[in-house]
Design a protein around this motif. Sequence first.
Motif, PDB file in Angstrom:
ATOM      1  N   VAL A 171       0.869  -1.176   0.000  1.00 29.39           N
ATOM      2  CA  VAL A 171       0.000   0.000   0.000  1.00 29.39           C
ATOM      3  C   VAL A 171       0.908   1.228   0.000  1.00 29.39           C
ATOM      4  CG1 VAL A 171      -1.717   1.338   1.257  1.00 29.39           C
ATOM      5  CG2 VAL A 171      -1.870  -1.166   1.186  1.00 29.39           C
ATOM      6  N   VAL A 172       0.780   2.055  -1.020  1.00 32.53           N
ATOM      7  CA  VAL A 172       1.547   3.296  -1.133  1.00 32.53           C
ATOM      8  C   VAL A 172       0.645   4.447  -0.714  1.00 32.53           C
ATOM      9  CG1 VAL A 172       2.794   4.843  -2.689  1.00 32.53           C
ATOM     10  CG2 VAL A 172       2.958   2.357  -2.993  1.00 32.53           C
ATOM     11  N   VAL A 173       1.113   5.253   0.240  1.00 31.15           N
ATOM     12  CA  VAL A 173       0.309   6.338   0.802  1.00 31.15           C
ATOM     13  C   VAL A 173       0.916   7.673   0.384  1.00 31.15           C
ATOM     14  CG1 VAL A 173      -0.644   7.368   2.895  1.00 31.15           C
ATOM     15  CG2 VAL A 173      -0.220   4.883   2.796  1.00 31.15           C
ATOM     16  N   THR A 196      -4.753   7.906  -1.067  1.00 30.28           N
ATOM     17  CA  THR A 196      -4.476   9.345  -1.070  1.00 30.28           C
ATOM     18  C   THR A 196      -5.557  10.095  -0.311  1.00 30.28           C
ATOM     19  OG1 THR A 196      -5.674   9.721  -3.154  1.00 30.28           O
ATOM     20  CG2 THR A 196      -3.335   9.184  -3.322  1.00 30.28           C
ATOM     21  N   ALA A 197      -5.174  11.207   0.299  1.00 31.63           N
ATOM     22  CA  ALA A 197      -6.120  12.008   1.073  1.00 31.63           C
ATOM     23  C   ALA A 197      -7.152  12.685   0.180  1.00 31.63           C
ATOM     24  CB  ALA A 197      -5.371  13.051   1.900  1.00 31.63           C
ATOM     25  N   GLY A 237       0.550  20.693  -5.767  1.00 30.64           N
ATOM     26  CA  GLY A 237       0.228  19.312  -5.497  1.00 30.64           C
ATOM     27  C   GLY A 237      -0.011  18.451  -6.714  1.00 30.64           C
ATOM     28  N   ASP A 238       0.208  18.955  -7.920  1.00 31.32           N
ATOM     29  CA  ASP A 238      -0.046  18.188  -9.123  1.00 31.32           C
ATOM     30  C   ASP A 238       1.107  17.241  -9.436  1.00 31.32           C
ATOM     31  OD1 ASP A 238      -1.525  21.132 -10.380  1.00 31.32           O
ATOM     32  OD2 ASP A 238      -2.598  19.301  -9.864  1.00 31.32           O
ATOM     33  N   GLU A 257      -7.283   5.012  -4.191  1.00 34.79           N
ATOM     34  CA  GLU A 257      -8.351   4.799  -3.235  1.00 34.79           C
ATOM     35  C   GLU A 257      -8.303   5.920  -2.190  1.00 34.79           C
ATOM     36  OE1 GLU A 257     -10.502   2.501  -3.642  1.00 34.79           O
ATOM     37  OE2 GLU A 257      -9.490   1.260  -5.150  1.00 34.79           O
ATOM     38  N   PRO A 258      -9.435   6.189  -1.529  1.00 34.08           N
ATOM     39  CA  PRO A 258      -9.401   7.182  -0.439  1.00 34.08           C
ATOM     40  C   PRO A 258      -8.451   6.734   0.665  1.00 34.08           C
ATOM     41  CG  PRO A 258     -11.657   6.627  -1.055  1.00 34.08           C
ATOM     42  CD  PRO A 258     -10.780   5.626  -1.743  1.00 34.08           C
ATOM     43  N   MET A 259      -8.014   7.674   1.470  1.00 36.71           N
ATOM     44  CA  MET A 259      -7.130   7.349   2.580  1.00 36.71           C
ATOM     45  C   MET A 259      -7.855   6.456   3.587  1.00 36.71           C
ATOM     46  SD  MET A 259      -4.203   7.543   3.862  1.00 36.71           S
ATOM     47  CE  MET A 259      -3.443   7.169   5.442  1.00 36.71           C
TER      48      MET A 259
END
Length: 362
Positions: A171-173, A196-197, A237-238, A257-259
Amino acid sequence: MPTEEHPIDVAVIGAGQAGLAAGYFLRRAGADFVILDAADRPGGSWPLYWDSLRLFSPAAHSMLPGWWMPEEEGHEYPSAAHVASYLSAYERRYDLPVHRPARVRRAERADGLLRLHTDTGTWLARRVISATGTWNAPHTPDVPGRDVFAGTQLHTADYRGPQEFTGQRVVVVGGGNSAAQILAELSTVATTTWATARPPRFLPDDIDGRALFAIATRAQQAAGRRASEQQGVAGLGDIVVVPSVREARERGALKAEPMFARLSRTGVVWADGTTLECDVVLWCTGFRPVLDHLGSLAPLDEHGQMAVEGTRSVAEPRLHLLGYGDWTGAASATLIGAARTAKATVAQITGELEHEARTGTA
């Protein structure tokens, strides 16, 4: 080594891109200066980055003052190893007075001067420029369950390449460029999930770091420092679609996916109760400025930052900060942005030192 009677004009802490840029302008100004570097080799933090890292600007837009970065044969976007070699050659080219390894442990006031305590001795200076960067202070968010997860947790700072993750569930956050580049190559050897948030935002394929730098510059010029802090490169943030990211996107590997809400012993858990078992959580969640050595000179906030006007510390006007992010100058954490901020800072410092010499004040 300077004495109480004969301190140097300027001590620069750190020989990464920001410190070397400052050194270039100090050399041109004829200042008496030294660069103190904690590492035992040149190149700043670049030798520590993962093997496949690519800049998101071509070499011609990633240079330090005075010398264009040579192109890396076969690659439009230079690798971390190429940047490290460039910084090493830059240091030699301008015969910059770098002392290493010389880690600054503490800075303190000393009768109108600043005293720096290092592992190899003490230095006294009329002005100090701190350019220690952020790489040595990785940030991991305080997500519940981090202490119970039985798998492996790593940060971007620990990652070197995909080989050790072959066949694992990772899982990469994080929603930035580092996360996207690392996920792109991990997804070729491992089962990956991206958390990702907020939904990641990809720049158009024909836009790269050159445009980000121009945007940050316009924001600063149009609305002053407060706007640049909000709209600079870090705030955009791009994700720049470098070739590896483009390839991963085309094969569908960059679905985010959502955080998740917490970690369990075997994986991650979302707020709705959905679970996912995994072997590794890789936190690509950024860094904090390395400023602990300055704690006695100025208070640090909850983000590890101190109040500045331009690059000058509000609490200690003989101290300047370079290259820590947009709060110390728009795009100052980039190679090309470091030069502009360093030029203005050195001009301010040398102008003040000349005035003090003429008037006998300090």
